[in-house]
Design a protein around this motif. Structure first.
Motif, short mmCIF file in Angstrom:
data_model
loop_
_atom_site.label_atom_id
_atom_site.label_comp_id
_atom_site.label_asym_id
_atom_site.label_seq_id
_atom_site.Cartn_x
_atom_site.Cartn_y
_atom_site.Cartn_z
N PRO A 200 0.80 -1.13 -0.01
CA PRO A 200 -0.14 -0.08 0.12
C PRO A 200 0.93 1.14 0.11
CG PRO A 200 -0.06 -0.95 2.26
CD PRO A 200 0.82 -1.79 1.15
N LEU A 201 0.29 2.39 -0.47
CA LEU A 201 1.00 3.72 -0.47
C LEU A 201 0.13 4.57 0.26
CD1 LEU A 201 1.76 3.65 -4.35
CD2 LEU A 201 3.39 3.21 -2.43
N ASP A 202 0.80 5.69 0.76
CA ASP A 202 -0.15 6.66 1.58
C ASP A 202 -0.72 7.80 0.52
OD1 ASP A 202 -0.32 8.24 4.02
OD2 ASP A 202 0.33 9.83 2.46
N ALA A 203 -1.92 7.75 0.66
CA ALA A 203 -2.91 8.55 -0.59
C ALA A 203 -2.14 9.92 -0.41
CB ALA A 203 -4.58 8.42 0.03
N ARG A 204 -1.95 10.64 0.56
CA ARG A 204 -1.67 12.08 0.33
C ARG A 204 -0.27 12.08 -0.26
NH1 ARG A 204 -2.20 15.40 5.72
NH2 ARG A 204 -4.58 14.81 5.48
N PHE A 206 0.92 10.19 -2.28
CA PHE A 206 0.96 9.61 -3.70
C PHE A 206 0.40 10.80 -4.38
CE2 PHE A 206 -1.49 7.91 -7.38
CZ PHE A 206 -0.44 6.89 -7.67
N TYR A 207 -0.72 11.39 -3.95
CA TYR A 207 -1.39 12.69 -4.85
C TYR A 207 -0.24 13.69 -5.08
CZ TYR A 207 -4.48 16.65 -5.95
OH TYR A 207 -4.96 17.43 -6.32
N LYS A 208 0.28 13.96 -4.02
CA LYS A 208 1.44 15.08 -4.16
C LYS A 208 2.42 14.58 -5.17
CE LYS A 208 1.26 16.80 0.62
NZ LYS A 208 1.84 17.12 1.87
#
Length: 245
Positions: A200-204, A206-208
């Motif tokens: 899994p990846l951290d959503a915040r 990843f977005y940045k």
């Protein structure tokens, strides 16, 4: 005694005349669907044995042309994105006698090479555009989720393992847009990365990271039918939708 009316026998005789001995193509076709990375597999006639798509290289074609032909015949797609990722040339790759027995094809009397070197290619395709097509050696061609792939013929489980490791290492350099529809949400893009990477990846973060890359454009449209606030749709830059300024 050789049954010359057997389609498989005729095929391998033709291969022996028209193709390069000792050298073949093995293809790992990746597609992304319902948040899963899938691989296209073939089931051999009259058996429950599965393998990757593959084929031999004609004497008058390049290895890249052969790979395109092999993959196109199974997917129905032209101009596939392909990446050669490994050469499988171990002296003993698998138990040939046991493997051919499982296929039920009577090849024991056909003069063929005792050893074959395979060039591994992977393809990145949009799942919904593929028309899976078996050949006359197989009864079925269909997608399998990467985490549900059965024990395969030859050394094809190993080939898939090497292909996914190669894709992971080269993820930032690969045009993974080939695995997605024209428009998608950021969570869908994140899930694709997570499926390839296997964690899994951290959503915040990843977005940045993806927005800082400059490769995405946000559209004016939103994804309808979601249980939460409808997320914006995105596309990769230069693919032809109206972007939000």
């Amino acid at each position: 005694m050789i049954d010359y009316n057997n389609p498989a026998v005729r095929y391998y005789q033709q291969v022996s005349d028209e193709c390069i001995h000792y050298l073949s193509i093995d293809g790992v076709i990746f597609g992304f669907h319902q948040n899963q990375l899938n691989v296209l597999l073939l089931r051999w006639k009259g058996t429950n044995e599965w393998s990757l798509p593959g084929g031999f290289i004609k004497k008058k074609e390049s290895v890249d042309e052969a790979a395109q032909r092999v993959m196109q015949e199974r997917t129905g797609l032209d101009k596939l994105y392909l990446q050669q990722f490994h050469v499988f040339g171990e002296a003993t790759r698998y138990d040939q006698e046991e493997t051919w027995r499982k296929t039920t094809i009577p090849l024991q009397h056909i003069k063929w090479s005792e050893r074959t070197i395979s060039l591994g290619y992977y393809a990145l395709v949009e799942h919904s555009k593929v028309v899976p097509s078996p050949d006359f050696l197989t009864d079925e061609c269909r997608w399998w989720p990467l985490n549900e792939i059965p024990s395969l013929l030859f050394d094809h489980n190993h080939i898939i393992d090497v292909a996914i490791q190669s894709l992971r290492k080269q993820l930032t350099d690969q045009p993974i847009s080939h695995l997605l529809p024209e428009t998608f949400t950021i969570p869908e893009l994140q899930r694709l990365h997570e499926t390839i990477l296997g964690y899994p990846l951290d959503a915040r973060n990843f977005y940045k990271k993806v927005m800082a890359s400059g490769t995405l454009e946000r559209l004016s449209e939103r994804r309808a039918g979601t249980p939460h606030k409808a997320p914006y749709l995105y596309r990769f830059a230069g693919t032809g939708h109206d972007a939000v300024g």
